[in-house]
Design a protein around this motif. Structure first.
Motif, PDB file in Angstrom:
ATOM      1  N   GLN A 147       0.828  -1.209   0.000  1.00  0.00           N
ATOM      2  CA  GLN A 147       0.000   0.000   0.000  1.00  0.00           C
ATOM      3  C   GLN A 147       0.862   1.260   0.000  1.00  0.00           C
ATOM      4  O   GLN A 147       0.540   2.238  -0.688  1.00  0.00           O
ATOM      5  N   GLU A 148       1.959   1.239   0.733  1.00  0.00           N
ATOM      6  CA  GLU A 148       2.844   2.409   0.749  1.00  0.00           C
ATOM      7  C   GLU A 148       3.423   2.657  -0.645  1.00  0.00           C
ATOM      8  O   GLU A 148       3.446   3.795  -1.129  1.00  0.00           O
ATOM      9  N   LEU A 149       3.890   1.596  -1.295  1.00  0.00           N
ATOM     10  CA  LEU A 149       4.467   1.744  -2.636  1.00  0.00           C
ATOM     11  C   LEU A 149       3.405   2.212  -3.635  1.00  0.00           C
ATOM     12  O   LEU A 149       3.671   3.054  -4.495  1.00  0.00           O
ATOM     13  N   MET A 150       2.198   1.656  -3.524  1.00  0.00           N
ATOM     14  CA  MET A 150       1.104   2.064  -4.414  1.00  0.00           C
ATOM     15  C   MET A 150       0.749   3.539  -4.215  1.00  0.00           C
ATOM     16  O   MET A 150       0.619   4.309  -5.174  1.00  0.00           O
ATOM     17  N   TYR A 151       0.602   3.957  -2.973  1.00  0.00           N
ATOM     18  CA  TYR A 151       0.227   5.347  -2.704  1.00  0.00           C
ATOM     19  C   TYR A 151       1.333   6.317  -3.103  1.00  0.00           C
ATOM     20  O   TYR A 151       1.056   7.445  -3.529  1.00  0.00           O
ATOM     21  N   GLU A 152       2.573   5.907  -2.952  1.00  0.00           N
ATOM     22  CA  GLU A 152       3.678   6.777  -3.386  1.00  0.00           C
ATOM     23  C   GLU A 152       3.571   7.052  -4.885  1.00  0.00           C
ATOM     24  O   GLU A 152       3.774   8.188  -5.327  1.00  0.00           O
TER      25      GLU A 152
ATOM     26  N   ALA B  61      -2.387  10.153   2.618  1.00  0.00           N
ATOM     27  CA  ALA B  61      -2.397   8.884   3.353  1.00  0.00           C
ATOM     28  C   ALA B  61      -1.042   8.198   3.404  1.00  0.00           C
ATOM     29  O   ALA B  61      -0.825   7.328   4.255  1.00  0.00           O
ATOM     30  N   VAL B  62      -0.130   8.573   2.517  1.00  0.00           N
ATOM     31  CA  VAL B  62       1.118   7.824   2.426  1.00  0.00           C
ATOM     32  C   VAL B  62       1.929   7.904   3.721  1.00  0.00           C
ATOM     33  O   VAL B  62       2.637   6.947   4.078  1.00  0.00           O
ATOM     34  N   LYS B  63       1.819   8.990   4.452  1.00  0.00           N
ATOM     35  CA  LYS B  63       2.565   9.104   5.712  1.00  0.00           C
ATOM     36  C   LYS B  63       2.038   8.130   6.762  1.00  0.00           C
ATOM     37  O   LYS B  63       2.807   7.490   7.468  1.00  0.00           O
ATOM     38  N   GLU B  64       0.713   8.022   6.876  1.00  0.00           N
ATOM     39  CA  GLU B  64       0.180   7.096   7.868  1.00  0.00           C
ATOM     40  C   GLU B  64       0.385   5.644   7.435  1.00  0.00           C
ATOM     41  O   GLU B  64       0.603   4.764   8.284  1.00  0.00           O
ATOM     42  N   VAL B  65       0.387   5.406   6.132  1.00  0.00           N
ATOM     43  CA  VAL B  65       0.656   4.052   5.645  1.00  0.00           C
ATOM     44  C   VAL B  65       2.114   3.671   5.924  1.00  0.00           C
ATOM     45  O   VAL B  65       2.416   2.519   6.226  1.00  0.00           O
ATOM     46  N   ALA B  66       3.020   4.644   5.826  1.00  0.00           N
ATOM     47  CA  ALA B  66       4.425   4.383   6.153  1.00  0.00           C
ATOM     48  C   ALA B  66       4.556   3.966   7.624  1.00  0.00           C
ATOM     49  O   ALA B  66       5.373   3.098   7.965  1.00  0.00           O
TER      50      ALA B  66
ATOM     51  N   VAL C 193      -0.746   2.812 -12.606  1.00  0.00           N
ATOM     52  CA  VAL C 193       0.446   2.334 -11.899  1.00  0.00           C
ATOM     53  C   VAL C 193       0.945   1.083 -12.598  1.00  0.00           C
ATOM     54  O   VAL C 193       0.187   0.134 -12.804  1.00  0.00           O
ATOM     55  N   ASP C 194       2.231   1.102 -12.972  1.00  0.00           N
ATOM     56  CA  ASP C 194       2.848  -0.048 -13.632  1.00  0.00           C
ATOM     57  C   ASP C 194       3.142  -1.105 -12.564  1.00  0.00           C
ATOM     58  O   ASP C 194       3.941  -0.864 -11.656  1.00  0.00           O
ATOM     59  N   PRO C 195       2.525  -2.282 -12.650  1.00  0.00           N
ATOM     60  CA  PRO C 195       2.708  -3.277 -11.586  1.00  0.00           C
ATOM     61  C   PRO C 195       4.097  -3.894 -11.551  1.00  0.00           C
ATOM     62  O   PRO C 195       4.513  -4.398 -10.504  1.00  0.00           O
ATOM     63  N   ALA C 196       4.839  -3.874 -12.660  1.00  0.00           N
ATOM     64  CA  ALA C 196       6.155  -4.538 -12.689  1.00  0.00           C
ATOM     65  C   ALA C 196       7.148  -3.888 -11.710  1.00  0.00           C
ATOM     66  O   ALA C 196       7.731  -4.589 -10.866  1.00  0.00           O
TER      67      ALA C 196
END
Length: 240
Positions: free
Chosen positions: A101-106, A122-127, A174-177
């Protein structure tokens, strides 16, 4: 609900992930191993619930979406619906999902789509969620033989649900690779420091794992949904 545009699919998928995992973590209330962890898991659950409310409100009425949809209408990945198991099992689920989730939100935060503002906030709270899971993984993996065994057991049991995290989500751009590459590197680093082993099995099973985005869910999800929706369905329109 609104028409299923790409933006609709993205908001519903990510919102359902957050909603379902929030409920699972809420089940720890009154059962966490220590008081401090009771508070931590409750706070993570509330963060996820806040994300779910924002995302689902982009799609329609958040209460209707949460409490009146049938099982096949949910678009969450199957990983988040898995039962809590013991504490180590829950931490394994948290490590896998919060890292994703952190990588996705970034990546979403760097874009200009409708989800970028939510992701940036949200990325800060996900971190924090990811760091919490990492710290517990290190403690359990490098702890006693019993804690290490249970942590590895949780990682192994949930591994087959992680492949679905990297299926493309329409509307996210978002590129999943590269997402999978970064996730794999980060998980590998944490498990190495925790003296744990990266599971070697397949990340998706032909029999079930990996179809949550298409509305196919595992058996425990039906029971969870019945409990989550019971009050609202029993007393429609009720207020405090």
């Amino acid at each position: 609900m609104k028409t299923e545009t790409p933006a609709f699919v993205a908001a519903l998928s990510l919102g359902d992930d957050a909603l379902v995992l929030s409920h699972r973590l809420g089940e720890w209330a009154g059962h966490a191993p220590v008081l401090e962890e009771e508070v931590a898991l409750a706070n993570i659950a509330l963060d996820l619930l806040g994300q779910a409310r924002v995302l689902l409100s982009l799609v329609g009425d958040e209460d209707e979406l949460a409490y009146l949809r049938e099982e096949r209408a949910f678009r969450n990945v199957q990983l988040v619906e898995q039962p809590n198991g013991d504490f180590a099992h829950t931490i394994a689920r948290q490590l896998y999902f919060s890292t994703y989730q952190e990588l996705m939100y970034e990546q979403l935060a760097q874009g200009d789509g409708p989800l970028a503002p939510l992701a940036a906030k949200a990325v800060k709270e996900v971190a924090y969620h990811r760091d919490h899971a990492e710290q517990w993984t290190l403690r359990l993996g490098d702890g006693t033989e019993e804690s290490r065994t249970r942590m590895q057991r949780g990682l192994d049991a949930l591994w087959r649900y992680t492949g679905e995290l990297f299926a493309p989500i329409e509307g996210t751009q978002v590129d999943p690779a590269p997402l999978r590459e970064a996730w794999t590197a980060r998980i590998g680093s944490v498990l190495d420091r925790a003296t744990l082993t990266v599971p070697q099995g397949p990340q998706r099973g032909a029999w079930t794992a990996g179809a949550g985005r298409q509305g196919l869910h595992t058996e425990p999800f039906g029971r969870m949904l019945a409990e989550m929706q019971h009050l609202h369905r029993s007393h429609p329109g009720a207020t405090w």
